[in-house]
Design an enzyme around this catalytic site. Structure first.
Site, short mmCIF file in Angstrom:
data_model
loop_
_atom_site.label_atom_id
_atom_site.label_comp_id
_atom_site.label_asym_id
_atom_site.label_seq_id
_atom_site.Cartn_x
_atom_site.Cartn_y
_atom_site.Cartn_z
CB CYS A 173 26.16 -1.27 -20.05
SG CYS A 173 26.42 -3.03 -20.23
CG ASP A 217 40.73 40.85 -34.60
OD1 ASP A 217 40.29 41.95 -34.99
OD2 ASP A 217 41.53 40.72 -33.65
CB CYS A 225 28.00 -3.55 -24.57
SG CYS A 225 26.34 -3.80 -23.89
#
Length: 750
Positions: free
Chosen positions: A30, A447, A27
């Site tokens: 952890c 550009d 989870c």
């Protein structure tokens, strides 16, 4: 995979970067514990991603090493390995991880189903049915839920608590309560019948058993974890597919001209190899002989094959068409385009978006807070006279329904799917923080050369004044041969085609944004703009001025050529506007962006090109060094700016912009400076990149809203005694799966 990267608290000279696969995390809590353990080390900066199960670590090699990193992960109660030890067998590991989980789920479900039915359907209850239910439920609660118990015990030994702690406490509490009720209470009495109810009545005796809760919740959570694991693999499928695209062997041409097949790993830079019709190109290289159409869709997302001839470059993993090619390897291994793409995607998936920080902070304190709430729930109901059974049931529901997993999965799974889908479409998003930028962008600066136009300049016309056209082209070509500018390359190429070998220029000087100067065959030659001619005190003849005006009005670029103190000619260089540019500008407008053409070309040429593609605002005659200043000026006026470019001179502007998008067919410098790379060079991918980024960000917000909303609503309901633990377990399992399922919708993005 490990790469040298940025993000370090230490000096670049001793900084190392590594990504450690972590096992044992179940989870978000952890992940928080592992991250905290790593960051306690001196000279270490780490982030841990629960969805990808990887720790991204920058560390000062003079103060820490990989052994210290592995020990820190172990100290937190988890396991880590160096990348090389894991990556080779990643697929097998996934299969080994999933198969036992599936077996555990199937066996537990088969045992739990009769327990649930007997508890819910009074007609199925017989004398002493509780004892059969105990025999069926105990293996589920002890063996089926063993992964939760083991993880909870490991975390307890390390002084931490995770989702497994909540689940283990809830399931064992239900089982132990049932044992007490059966052996010491009234539940073990012959003929005792109990049916399924949302919550026991507050006045009920202590005979109620919760075997169906313990076994069914275990099955629900095992199912949730199994489907979550499968969904996470599907989320990373795009990157896995990329990594598996490469050829496995190759036909190398040896010194004697013979072909022999060798593993791709044995191919070196400079080796020549054969690509037969239908084969994958083994690695990045230059075509030496042959011509064929090459399908590059696996890397660029572009479905139309591209014709490759001698002198053209090809990328590894692309697929050859009907012709035979002989290719010289220019990049192998980790340096290939495929490897770089995979590395960029991995880096993006390993990072954390700013929006995830709140979720991480919540997950870090989530489990202890829930345990406290469960304890307070018991106390509250006991004080209010509800009885121990009622108080216990509400507390178990609180423990089981809380879900930090949904919080931990909300952001990384969406990133995992979104960036992977982007790679399939030829769009590389460098990091999760980029997503926030795409939401705010309101102006896009583009550009011209290589971005809106093809970037393949050709000499269209030469006007001579007091000299021969051949001399104008020959002298200009010899001087431009030493320049890297696309216009210079076009002039030099045309000069070689017409005059053959070009003379060597001496004292070559590049006047950035203006032109070039030098000595050719004893002549002082100047090639460039009228401003450069003025710097040399040269007067442009009226005939050449008129020719220049006509060329620019038609969208061509006009270059003046002078030698020996006089302007003798004008070379018109034209570039073709990409067929997709007008459609791309329209798509950008529909996204709410205001397009601006920014170019070093003259005003007339720039406006002609802008009118062709549908751009109203033009900023022309801008020196390369000033492009970043233009972007900075727009930002100062309150604009949030995206910059799209491809050249070296675009790199500062790409870095300055709030969002930099580099055309992947451009230079490495531009790609490095940008936030997003458009591999195919198709300007429409700029709109795709922004749409995908916004969709990914929207999915993250949806997931977080659901994860926070679920927990904010569910925990109080459980504490209030309004949820049976059985319903709580089902809801908790579905919450994580729903978050991952929502993220998987990004796989259908187009």
């Amino acid at each position: 995979m490990s790469t040298l990267q940025h993000r370090s608290p230490t000096s670049a000279a001793t900084t190392e970067h590594v990504e450690l696969p972590i096992t044992g995390m179940t989870c978000a809590s952890c992940a928080t514990h592992v991250e905290r353990s790593l960051n306690k080390l001196d000279g270490v900066s780490a982030t841990v991603n629960y969805a990808t199960e990887r720790a991204t670590v920058d560390y000062d090699a003079s103060r820490a090493d990989t052994d210290a990193l592995l020990e820190a992960v172990a100290a937190a109660g988890y396991a880590a390995s160096l990348p090389a030890a894991v990556d080779d067998g990643a697929t097998a590991d996934d299969e080994d991880h999933t198969a036992p989980l599936r077996r555990r789920l199937v066996i537990s479900a088969a045992l739990a189903a009769p327990v649930l039915l007997m508890s819910m359907v009074p007609a199925l209850q017989f004398d002493d049915w509780q004892w059969l239910a105990l025999q069926l439920a105990t293996p589920v609660i002890v063996w089926g839920a063993w992964p939760f118990h083991r993880a909870a015990w490991t975390n307890l030994r390390h002084g931490t608590a995770t989702m497994d702690t909540l689940v283990s406490m809830g399931v064992l509490a239900a089982w132990l309560w049932s044992l007490w009720a059966l052996f010491l209470g009234d539940a073990g009495m012959p003929g005792m019948r109990m049916g399924f109810e949302l919550l026991p009545d507050a006045s009920e005796a202590s005979g109620h058993i919760y075997l169906e809760v313990g076994s069914a919740v275990t099955v629900f959570l095992l199912a949730g974890r199994y489907f979550e694991a499968r969904a996470k693999r599907r989320a990373g499928a795009a990157l896995n597919a990329l990594l598996e695209l490469g050829a496995k062997d190759v036909a190398v041409i040896d010194a004697a001209g013979n072909e022999r097949r060798v593993p791709v790993a044995d191919l070196g830079v400079g080796d020549s190899f054969v690509v037969r019709p239908g084969e994958k190109v083994a690695t990045d290289g230059e075509v030496l002989d042959g011509s064929s159409s090459v399908d590059q869709s696996l890397l660029t997302g572009e479905s139309v094959p591209v014709l490759k001839r001698a002198g053209d470059t090809v990328a590894g993993a692309t697929i050859n068409g009907q012709g035979r090619l002989v290719v010289r390897a220019t990049r192998v291994g980790a340096d290939t385009a495929l490897a770089q793409i995979a590395r960029l995607v991995t880096d993006a998936q390993s990072g954390k978006a700013p929006i995830q920080r709140l979720a991480d902070r919540v997950a870090g304190v989530f489990v202890p807070v829930i345990i406290v709430i469960a304890a307070l729930t018991v106390g509250f109901w006991l004080v209010n006279g509800a009885g121990l059974t009622y108080a216990f049931t509400a507390a178990v529901a609180v423990l089981i329904i809380a879900c930090p997993c949904a919080l931990g999965l909300a952001t990384p799974t969406a990133l995992l799917v979104g960036t992977g889908r982007g790679a399939q479409l030829g769009v590389l998003i460098k990091g999760p923080e980029i997503l926030e930028s795409t939401r705010r962008v309101d102006t896009v600066v583009l550009d011209k050369t290589g971005t809106i136009t093809e970037g393949r300049m050709t000499v269209a016309h030469i006007t001579a004044h007091g000299a021969d056209e051949a001399d104008v082209l020959r002298l200009a070509g010899a001087l431009e041969h030493d320049s890297e500018h696309p216009i210079a390359a076009a002039i030099a190429r045309a000069a070689r085609d017409r005059a053959g070998t070009l003379a060597q220029a001496e004292h070559f000087t590049n006047r950035e944004g203006l032109g070039v100067e030098g000595i050719v065959d004893g002549h002082a030659v100047v090639v460039g703009t009228p401003r450069l001619m003025r710097d040399w005190s040269l007067t442009v003849p009226d005939a050449l001025t008129s020719a220049r005006d006509r060329a620019q009005a038609g969208g061509a670029t006009a270059v003046l050529v002078a030698w020996d103190g006089a302007v003798h000619g004008l070379i018109e260089v034209s570039d073709t506007v990409k067929e997709t540019s007008a459609e791309a500008i329209a798509q950008l407008r529909r996204l709410g962006l205001h397009p601006i053409l920014l170019t070093g070309d003259n005003e007339s040429t720039a406006r002609a090109v802008a009118a062709t593609v549908g751009i109203d605002e033009v900023i022309a005659d801008v020196l390369p060094a000033d492009k970043a200043d233009v972007v900075r000026g727009l930002q100062a006026r309150g604009r949030t700016v995206a910059m799209v470019g491809d050249g070296v001179n675009d790199a500062p502007a790409l870095a300055q912009a709030d969002l930099g998008l580099a055309i992947g067919t451009g230079t490495d410098v531009a790609i490095e400076a940008a936030d997003i790379t458009l591999i195919s060079g198709d300007l429409r991918d700029a709109a795709t990149a922004i749409r995908l980024s916004r969709s990914t960000l929207r999915t993250i917000k949806q997931n977080l809203a659901w994860a926070f909303g679920y927990n904010i609503a569910a925990v109080p309901l459980a504490a209030a005694g309004l949820l049976n633990p059985l319903i709580a377990g089902l809801a908790m399992a579905l919450s994580s799966v729903s978050v991952v399922a929502n993220a998987l919708r990004l796989r259908r993005f187009s």
